[in-house]
Write an enzyme that holds these catalytic residues in place. Structure first.
Site, PDB file in Angstrom:
ATOM      1  N   THR A  95      34.293  20.577  47.681  1.00  0.00           N
ATOM      2  CA  THR A  95      34.432  19.685  48.836  1.00  0.00           C
ATOM      3  C   THR A  95      33.763  20.375  50.022  1.00  0.00           C
ATOM      4  O   THR A  95      33.212  21.466  49.891  1.00  0.00           O
ATOM      5  CB  THR A  95      35.909  19.392  49.170  1.00  0.00           C
ATOM      6  OG1 THR A  95      36.491  20.534  49.836  1.00  0.00           O
ATOM      7  CG2 THR A  95      36.716  19.089  47.915  1.00  0.00           C
ATOM      8  N   CYS A  96      33.836  19.730  51.198  1.00  0.00           N
ATOM      9  CA  CYS A  96      33.193  20.343  52.362  1.00  0.00           C
ATOM     10  C   CYS A  96      33.910  21.612  52.817  1.00  0.00           C
ATOM     11  O   CYS A  96      33.353  22.407  53.571  1.00  0.00           O
ATOM     12  CB  CYS A  96      33.111  19.341  53.510  1.00  0.00           C
ATOM     13  SG  CYS A  96      34.700  18.665  54.021  1.00  0.00           S
TER      14      CYS A  96
ATOM     15  N   ARG B 249      35.846  23.657  50.442  1.00  0.00           N
ATOM     16  CA  ARG B 249      36.275  24.537  49.351  1.00  0.00           C
ATOM     17  C   ARG B 249      35.355  24.462  48.153  1.00  0.00           C
ATOM     18  O   ARG B 249      34.700  23.436  47.903  1.00  0.00           O
ATOM     19  CB  ARG B 249      37.699  24.189  48.930  1.00  0.00           C
ATOM     20  CG  ARG B 249      37.865  22.821  48.315  1.00  0.00           C
ATOM     21  CD  ARG B 249      39.334  22.493  48.031  1.00  0.00           C
ATOM     22  NE  ARG B 249      40.098  22.393  49.256  1.00  0.00           N
ATOM     23  CZ  ARG B 249      40.941  23.332  49.699  1.00  0.00           C
ATOM     24  NH1 ARG B 249      41.163  24.428  48.998  1.00  0.00           N
ATOM     25  NH2 ARG B 249      41.587  23.174  50.830  1.00  0.00           N
TER      26      ARG B 249
ATOM     27  N   GLN C 149      38.586  13.304  46.132  1.00  0.00           N
ATOM     28  CA  GLN C 149      37.660  14.367  45.743  1.00  0.00           C
ATOM     29  C   GLN C 149      38.138  15.075  44.483  1.00  0.00           C
ATOM     30  O   GLN C 149      37.340  15.401  43.594  1.00  0.00           O
ATOM     31  CB  GLN C 149      37.507  15.349  46.919  1.00  0.00           C
ATOM     32  CG  GLN C 149      36.801  14.737  48.105  1.00  0.00           C
ATOM     33  CD  GLN C 149      36.945  15.562  49.370  1.00  0.00           C
ATOM     34  OE1 GLN C 149      37.916  16.309  49.557  1.00  0.00           O
ATOM     35  NE2 GLN C 149      35.978  15.445  50.277  1.00  0.00           N
TER      36      GLN C 149
ATOM     37  N   GLY D  32      24.524   9.819  58.682  1.00  0.00           N
ATOM     38  CA  GLY D  32      25.167   9.831  57.375  1.00  0.00           C
ATOM     39  C   GLY D  32      26.343   8.875  57.368  1.00  0.00           C
ATOM     40  O   GLY D  32      27.317   9.089  58.094  1.00  0.00           O
TER      41      GLY D  32
ATOM     42  N   GLY E  36      28.365   7.799  54.740  1.00  0.00           N
ATOM     43  CA  GLY E  36      29.293   7.840  53.626  1.00  0.00           C
ATOM     44  C   GLY E  36      30.718   7.760  54.140  1.00  0.00           C
ATOM     45  O   GLY E  36      30.965   7.323  55.267  1.00  0.00           O
TER      46      GLY E  36
END
Length: 299
Positions: free
Chosen positions: A48-49, A51, A122, A191, A193
């Site tokens: 993830t962003c 970890r 996630q 972005g 998303g």
């Protein structure tokens, strides 16, 4: 034996983490290689962003297997030097500690934004990718399935995730605080998303004038239709950045999309202060931009 390696914001800054980060397509590629690494029978990568976490089941015990966590890292990297550097930087867990940590992550307790609403999705995506690649057996299947069920219970039975906290919404709140309010300010979201969408929606609620940019314009158009804001031209990215008061950047690019040289060409002495919040992993904004006059960069 159940083991894991955890590299997150608690033990490593973004500059360290991004060096080890792999995209979904890269993870699928390493799953496809099916490297035979000293007893690693089941394997899951959670990226993830905030970890990079590796989970594994090894058909061995610490007495019969040398450096089990290094073997897990080798399954991820393939290269011994990268694997050693990752093990040195990460936190290693074994047995019960692996379970407790993943349950805390799934519950949103280990997120940089407490109760982050994206984390369960996630984890579910990481679990699905590993399952489809046949990397998961009965041990990790039970671990991840039970962790996700526990996360659902936390979401349903507590108020931890009731505030709709996310990296995108927090970035918008941060911009609001740093600018003394974004109402009427020109704010650019790069972005569109999930993270960018939350940022845009939060900025619009705060009264900002929001511009949306996405490399594939259809996603920006869809967000503008549902949430509001105007659509910018990706080919004029740096001009759009130079004209903004605040920019939130959240693309999936592997290299910086906002570059010092191009921003320098667009900004003039008449431009006012600019705040850039880069929430991407790897970073989407060249770090050198932090030294630009009147520009504040937060990653």
């Amino acid at each position: 034996m159940l083991i894991s390696l955890v590299l997150d914001f608690h033990c490593a800054d973004v500059g360290v983490r991004e060096g080890f980060h792999r995209s979904d397509s890269e993870v699928e590629g390493l799953y496809a290689r099916r490297s035979a690494v000293s007893g690693v029978r089941e394997f899951v990568v959670l990226n993830t962003c905030n970890r990079i976490e590796l989970y594994g089941w090894l058909e061995a015990t610490p007495r019969t297997l040398r450096a089990p966590h290094l073997q897990l890292a080798l399954r991820y990297f393939g290269d011994a030097e990268d694997a050693r550097r990752f093990v040195d930087a990460a936190t290693a867990h074994t047995g019960r500690a692996v379970v407790e940590h993943l349950f805390r992550v799934t519950a949103g307790l280990e997120s940089q934004i407490l109760g982050d609403i994206h984390i369960q999705g996630q984890i579910r995506r990481a679990y699905r990718m590993a399952t489809e690649s046949r990397m998961i057996g009965p041990h990790l299947h039970r671990l991840f399935d039970t962790a996700l069920q526990t996360g659902k219970s936390v979401k349903r039975e507590t108020d931890l995730m009731a505030g709709r906290s996310s990296v995108g919404s927090e970035a918008a709140q941060l911009a609001d605080r740093r600018l003394g309010g974004v109402r009427g300010r020109r704010c650019l979201v790069v972005g569109c998303g999930k993270i960018g969408s939350h940022a845009a929606q939060s900025l619009l609620k705060l009264g900002a004038e929001v511009r949306l940019l996405n490399r594939s314009p259809g996603r920006a158009e869809a967000l503008a239709c549902t949430a509001g804001g105007s659509i910018g031209d990706w080919s004029r990215l740096h001009a759009e950045v130079a004209a903004a008061d605040a920019v939130i950047v959240a693309t999936g690019a592997r290299t910086p999309v906002i570059q010092l040289e191009h921003l320098l060409a667009e900004r003039t002495g008449a431009d006012g202060p600019l705040l850039i919040v880069d929430v991407a992993m790897p970073r989407n904004v060249e770090p050198g931009i932090a030294g630009f006059p009147d520009v504040t960069l937060i990653d």
